[in-house]
Every structure is written in structure tokens, then in C-alpha cells.
Design a protein around this motif. Structure first.
Motif, PDB file in Angstrom:
ATOM      1  N   ILE A 151       0.836  -0.817   0.256  1.00 34.96           N
ATOM      2  CA  ILE A 151       0.398  -0.224   0.370  1.00 34.96           C
ATOM      3  C   ILE A 151       0.846   1.084   0.008  1.00 34.96           C
ATOM      4  N   THR A 152       0.891   2.066  -1.128  1.00 36.96           N
ATOM      5  CA  THR A 152       1.718   3.171  -1.291  1.00 36.96           C
ATOM      6  C   THR A 152       0.638   4.684  -1.456  1.00 36.96           C
ATOM      7  N   ARG A 153       1.382   5.847  -2.111  1.00 36.45           N
ATOM      8  CA  ARG A 153       0.599   6.233  -2.844  1.00 36.45           C
ATOM      9  C   ARG A 153       0.517   6.402  -4.268  1.00 36.45           C
ATOM     10  N   ARG A 154       0.696   5.378  -4.877  1.00 38.94           N
ATOM     11  CA  ARG A 154       0.902   5.085  -6.272  1.00 38.94           C
ATOM     12  C   ARG A 154       0.236   4.152  -6.406  1.00 38.94           C
ATOM     13  N   THR A 155       0.259   2.959  -5.449  1.00 43.22           N
ATOM     14  CA  THR A 155      -1.017   2.208  -5.600  1.00 43.22           C
ATOM     15  C   THR A 155      -2.334   3.207  -4.997  1.00 43.22           C
ATOM     16  N   LEU A 156      -2.549   4.219  -4.523  1.00 40.33           N
ATOM     17  CA  LEU A 156      -3.776   4.188  -3.943  1.00 40.33           C
ATOM     18  C   LEU A 156      -4.078   5.527  -5.354  1.00 40.33           C
ATOM     19  N   PHE A 157      -3.508   5.805  -6.397  1.00 39.15           N
ATOM     20  CA  PHE A 157      -3.628   6.650  -7.541  1.00 39.15           C
ATOM     21  C   PHE A 157      -3.761   5.133  -8.665  1.00 39.15           C
ATOM     22  N   LEU A 158      -3.438   4.388  -8.727  1.00 37.05           N
ATOM     23  CA  LEU A 158      -3.839   3.262  -9.543  1.00 37.05           C
ATOM     24  C   LEU A 158      -4.862   3.157  -9.570  1.00 37.05           C
ATOM     25  N   LEU A 159      -5.694   3.030  -7.878  1.00 33.15           N
ATOM     26  CA  LEU A 159      -6.809   1.941  -7.971  1.00 33.15           C
ATOM     27  C   LEU A 159      -7.977   3.524  -7.814  1.00 33.15           C
ATOM     28  N   LYS A 160      -7.760   4.304  -7.434  1.00 31.01           N
ATOM     29  CA  LYS A 160      -8.256   5.924  -7.677  1.00 31.01           C
ATOM     30  C   LYS A 160      -8.642   5.472  -9.610  1.00 31.01           C
ATOM     31  N   LEU A 161      -7.673   5.828  -9.859  1.00 27.48           N
ATOM     32  CA  LEU A 161      -7.141   6.079 -11.511  1.00 27.48           C
ATOM     33  C   LEU A 161      -7.969   4.807 -12.385  1.00 27.48           C
ATOM     34  N   GLY A 162      -8.507   3.238 -11.410  1.00 32.08           N
ATOM     35  CA  GLY A 162      -9.295   2.470 -12.222  1.00 32.08           C
ATOM     36  C   GLY A 162     -10.631   1.880 -12.482  1.00 32.08           C
ATOM     37  N   CYS A 163     -10.944   3.427 -11.267  1.00 31.33           N
ATOM     38  CA  CYS A 163     -12.385   3.967 -10.837  1.00 31.33           C
ATOM     39  C   CYS A 163     -12.773   5.398 -11.824  1.00 31.33           C
TER      40      CYS A 163
END
Length: 330
Positions: A151-163
Motif C-alpha cells: 500500500i503506497t501512494r502510487r497504489t492508491l492513485f492506480l486504484l482511484k484511476l481504475g475507477c
């Protein structure tokens, strides 16, 4: 014999009827049915408006924005279905409006789960040392061998981008479909390779699956943390709206296009399928609106602050237990 008469009726091959034609052909049962369903859609919207007023007074930004968007899914779909029921020729536009709104709700539900944790920073602080299990539905539930992701900022960004991509691209494809429809290039029932629908609809389906995946990943990780916030029934209502508004409607429309649903003048087989789907959705979304009101219209207590040293405490406790066990051995 009646089926043969219905199939040969001229209305079975015509466009959906006008709103005035529906009113003229309504019998007593039809009048009562349309009145009750219209009342349900109206009550759903009134309940939603009252709930929005409560949330804007009691909940802080940005959580209240996410709650208002998520709560609006059922009443908006019920209202669009009611309009489509009364004006059958506008069904394509009402369905697209409801689907576009729900595409935004998918992204907002992910944001809501993060806000229930206290926001992005609090989520990273609370869960930064943990890992996400990505072998979840609807993409990778059959792939338990997939590695866990930090769980990193990059992972969180990719999850948000996917939605977020679904919220944007769904709106883009909706506008494109309407433009093509005005030029007689888009028809939902046209399944030929030269039609636009056969290319646009599967691509939108792929985007939908991609967008649902990050929400499922985040829910699996946070369902125990947010149990006090009743995230499990909230997620169940979100999934129920998805299944009823997308899968149920798709099944009914496919049956109508195949002629399984009989033509009943003044409705063609396809128009009658749309009508059945809309009437069911109004009833279902009315019930979901009442349930979600019980889940969201309440006092919001923040989660207890994250213990930054919880992992160290757990390791120390395990070490102490192991030491005591070794000392107890003669």
C-alpha cells in the motif's frame, strides 16, 4: 393463436408508442399500476432530498459529497425508469443517464471507503505497512496465486484511476452514442458487425469490470476496519444496485430482442421488455432507497486513531509468548 395475432399486429414492428397513446390504452389495472410506481419514484426522490439536507448539515466535507453521490444511485435510477415508463421513446436516454450516474457512483464509493478511514493520509498511515490482496472479483477471483501489493501512494492513485476512468469514459461513450443515434448509426438492437452498438457496448462492459475491481480490492481490505461504520451492508446495497440496474436489465432486454417476451400492442417485444425492466427497477430502487436511508442517515463517529506502533506491539507480544513458552520447557 393469440400469439400469432400479436406477432402479426402492425405495432409489433413499429417504434415505441407515444406517451399519449399509453394513457389512452390504460385500463383500470394499468392506471393503478402506473400511479403506484410513479408514487414510489416520487417518494424515493423526496427521501433522497431530505437525506441530502441532513447530511449537508451533519457531515463534514469531503465525506458528505461522497455520501450524497452514493445515496443518489437508487432514487436517480428509479426516477429515470419512471420517465422511461411514461415516455417509451426516451428509454435509451433515460437508461444512459442512469448508467452514467452509476459510473460516477462506482468511483465515489471507493472515495467513501477512504473517507470513512479519515481520508487518504489517514488510510496510508493506518494501513501503510500492510498489503492489498488483488485476487478478488470481478477480474481475478480465480487467481489466488497473484502476489499481494504494498500500500503506497502510487497504489492508491492506480486504484482511484481504475475507477475514475470509467466515470469519464462512460460519459464520453454516452455522448458518442447519442450523436451516432441522431445519424441512424447507433441502435441497441443492431447486433451486426457494421453497427456501432456491437463495438461500443462490449468496450463499456470491459471498462465496467476494470472499474469494479479496485472497489472490491479496497472493500476486502477495509471491511474489518470499517465494520463499525456498517460498510458491509453499504457495500451490499451498492452491489445490489449494480446487479439490478445492469445485469437484470441486460437479461430482460436480451430476452426481448430474441422474441421471448411477446409483443403486446401498442408495445413491440423490445419496447415491452424495456417496460418490464423499468417497472421492476422502480419497485426495487424504492426498497433500496429506504434501506440506504437507514444506513447513511445517522450520526457519524470518526474511527479511533491509528496506532502507529501496533505492528511492533504485536511482534513484541509474540516474542514474549515465544520466550515464555521456551522457558516453560524443562
Amino acid at each position: 393463436m393469440n400469439n400469432l395475432v400479436n406477432i402479426s399486429h402492425p405495432s409489433c414492428f413499429q417504434k415505441p408508442p407515444l406517451a399519449l397513446d399509453i394513457i389512452v390504452h390504460l385500463d383500470m389495472f394499468g392506471i393503478i399500476l402506473y400511479a403506484v410506481l410513479t408514487l414510489m419514484a416520487t417518494v424515493s426522490m423526496l427521501v433522497y432530498i431530505e437525506e441530502c439536507a441532513y447530511i449537508y448539515r451533519k457531515v463534514k466535507t469531503p465525506k458528505k459529497t461522497a455520501i450524497v453521490w452514493v445515496n443518489g444511485a437508487a432514487p436517480i435510477i428509479a426516477t429515470m425508469s419512471c420517465l422511461g415508463m411514461w415516455i417509451p421513446r426516451a428509454t435509451m436516454f433515460t437508461d444512459m443517464t442512469g448508467a452514467t450516474y452509476f459510473a460516477i457512483v462506482v468511483y465515489k464509493f471507493l472515495v467513501l471507503m477512504l473517507e470513512e478511514c479519515g481520508g487518504d493520509e489517514e488510510f496510508l498511515k493506518r494501513c501503510g505497512k500492510q498489503k492489498l490482496r488483488i485476487s478478488t472479483g470481478p477480474c481475478c477471483c480465480c487467481c489466488p496465486c497473484l502476489p499481494h501489493v504494498a500500500i503506497t501512494r502510487r497504489t492508491l492513485f492506480l486504484l482511484k484511476l481504475g475507477c475514475f476512468q470509467f466515470a469519464v469514459l462512460k460519459m464520453v461513450f454516452t455522448i458518442l452514442s447519442i450523436i451516432l443515434w441522431t445519424n441512424d448509426n447507433y441502435n441497441v438492437a443492431d447486433m451486426e458487425i457494421t453497427g456501432a452498438a456491437i463495438w461500443i457496448n462490449p468496450f463499456v462492459g470491459i471498462l465496467t469490470i476494470i472499474a469494479l475491481w479496485p472497489v472490491a480490492i479496497m472493500f476486502v481490505h477495509l471491511r474489518s476496519i470499517l465494520q463499525s461504520q456498517r460498510i458491509i451492508p453499504k457495500y451490499a446495497m451498492y452491489q445490489l444496485v449494480l446487479i439490478l440496474s445492469q445485469l437484470q436489465s441486460a437479461i430482460i432486454n436480451i430476452l426481448a430482442m430474441n422474441g421471448t417476451i411477446a409483443c403486446t400492442p401498442p408495445y413491440s417485444s423490445q419496447a415491452r421488455g424495456y417496460l418490464m425492466s423499468q417497472q421492476l427497477l422502480i419497485l426495487e430502487m424504492f426498497i433500496i432507497t429506504l434501506v440506504t436511508r437507514l444506513l447513511y442517515r445517522r450520526h457519524y463517529d470518526p474511527l479511533p486513531p491509528a496506532d502507529l506502533y501496533q505492528d511492533d506491539n504485536d511482534q513484541n507480544a509474540k516474542f514474549i509468548q515465544q520466550t515464555e513458552a521456551e522457558e516453560s520447557i524443562p
